[in-house]
Motif scaffolding. Structure first.
Motif, PDB file in Angstrom:
ATOM      1  N   ALA A  86       0.838  -1.196   0.000  1.00 47.04           N
ATOM      2  CA  ALA A  86       0.000   0.000   0.000  1.00 47.04           C
ATOM      3  C   ALA A  86       0.876   1.251   0.000  1.00 47.04           C
ATOM      4  CB  ALA A  86      -0.909   0.002   1.218  1.00 47.04           C
ATOM      5  N   PRO A  87       0.637   2.185  -0.909  1.00 47.72           N
ATOM      6  CA  PRO A  87       1.443   3.413  -0.964  1.00 47.72           C
ATOM      7  C   PRO A  87       1.064   4.361   0.170  1.00 47.72           C
ATOM      8  CG  PRO A  87      -0.234   3.454  -2.658  1.00 47.72           C
ATOM      9  CD  PRO A  87      -0.340   2.114  -1.999  1.00 47.72           C
ATOM     10  N   GLU A  88       1.804   4.344   1.233  1.00 46.50           N
ATOM     11  CA  GLU A  88       1.487   5.093   2.443  1.00 46.50           C
ATOM     12  C   GLU A  88       1.404   6.591   2.160  1.00 46.50           C
ATOM     13  OE1 GLU A  88       2.877   5.198   7.138  1.00 46.50           O
ATOM     14  OE2 GLU A  88       4.219   4.385   5.602  1.00 46.50           O
ATOM     15  N   GLY A  89       0.381   7.220   2.731  1.00 47.88           N
ATOM     16  CA  GLY A  89       0.221   8.656   2.587  1.00 47.88           C
ATOM     17  C   GLY A  89      -0.616   9.084   1.405  1.00 47.88           C
ATOM     18  N   PHE A  90      -1.026   8.135   0.577  1.00 44.27           N
ATOM     19  CA  PHE A  90      -1.875   8.447  -0.563  1.00 44.27           C
ATOM     20  C   PHE A  90      -3.334   8.182  -0.198  1.00 44.27           C
ATOM     21  CE2 PHE A  90       2.121   8.810  -2.283  1.00 44.27           C
ATOM     22  CZ  PHE A  90       2.158   8.985  -3.659  1.00 44.27           C
ATOM     23  N   LEU A  91      -4.245   8.645  -1.038  1.00 49.11           N
ATOM     24  CA  LEU A  91      -5.669   8.478  -0.792  1.00 49.11           C
ATOM     25  C   LEU A  91      -6.247   7.399  -1.703  1.00 49.11           C
ATOM     26  CD1 LEU A  91      -6.851  12.184  -0.492  1.00 49.11           C
ATOM     27  CD2 LEU A  91      -6.930  10.480   1.332  1.00 49.11           C
TER      28      LEU A  91
END
Length: 270
Positions: A216-221
């Protein structure tokens, strides 16, 4: 007289990481909540006030639909409303009570307040994600094509709406390699009060962390695919001319176009 709409169905892909359906199960509903419901275009642009949950199994609620057509709009805005376009921000009157047993007609809970006149106020709030009409104009009327109307851009709200300052947003764009993951662009836009009708509908969102999955790309929505237009429900592929610094590095096991489809069906009385 109540108007009953036929059962509608749409097929949407699963979100890349977060399960938005778990936020709209029977136990999610309670008294004095406002929920957004899917309209006849499949977007969550209707609002219902929940008075009472009669039962969870089978699902049955007592609700009132909210009506935004009777609250003092003049000129081009009145023409826009009278042409059949939906108002999703502003003041809404509470209609008569009715029963509803269609769980899948609802998208998400909505933040709201009520004024001393008994009107429900719904406006963009900080942290919300909204879909904007890309080609919006006060000149839209009943002759405006569906194709022109149904083009959207996604934005994140940076501050609560105010009468004086309007609402400030930052654009969101899809991250290459994913369907429902979006990133912020480094620019802001402010829309005054008289452009609130540019805001089509709120889109449920989830802030991704490593808890959402190994890749999961942390900090994205992540945005709810059930509230996104069809043109965005495809895996974005990085173009050769794109700058490397302008995109997130994508892991190998990304979503593909042959992923499991989810059927959503609803029947709405409004």
């Amino acid at each position: 007289m109540e108007e009953e709409y036929d059962v509608m169905a749409m097929s949407v892909p699963d979100a890349d990481f977060y399960n938005f359906d778990k936020d709209r199960v029977e136990a999610s509903f309670g008294e004095n909540q406002v929920w957004a419901a899917y309209d006849d275009y499949g977007m969550p642009r209707w609002y219902a006030l929940v008075h009472k949950v009669v039962s969870q199994e089978p699902f049955k609620t007592c609700i009132s639909w909210l009506d935004g057509k009777k609250n003092g709009y003049v000129g081009s805005m009145k023409k826009w409303i009278d042409s059949g376009y939906y108002k999703t921000s502003g003041c809404f009157s509470i209609q008569k009570r009715s029963s509803n047993d269609s769980l899948n007609s609802f998208s998400h809970r909505v933040q709201w307040t009520i004024c001393e006149k008994g009107l429900v106020h719904i406006y963009p709030r900080i942290g919300n994600v909204w879909a904007l009409y890309e080609n919006w104009s006060t000149s839209w009327d009943i002759s405006t094509s569906v194709e022109e109307m149904n083009k959207y851009e996604m934005v994140e709200v940076l501050q609560d709406f105010s009468e004086e300052g309007g609402v400030t947003v930052v654009p969101l764009v899809q991250v290459p390699g994913f369907i429902t993951v979006f990133r912020r662009l480094p620019k802001q836009r402010t829309f005054p009060r008289n452009e609130l009708f540019r805001f089509s509908h709120q889109v449920p969102s989830h802030f991704l962390t490593t808890q959402d999955g190994e890749n999961a790309p942390e900090g994205f929505l992540e945005l709810d695919p059930a509230a996104l237009p069809q043109e965005l429900l495809e895996t974005v592929v990085k173009k050769p001319e794109e700058e490397v610094d302008d995109v997130l590095e994508i892991p190998n096991n990304v979503a593909t176009d042959d992923e499991t489809k989810v059927k959503i069906e609803w029947k709405v009385t409004k």
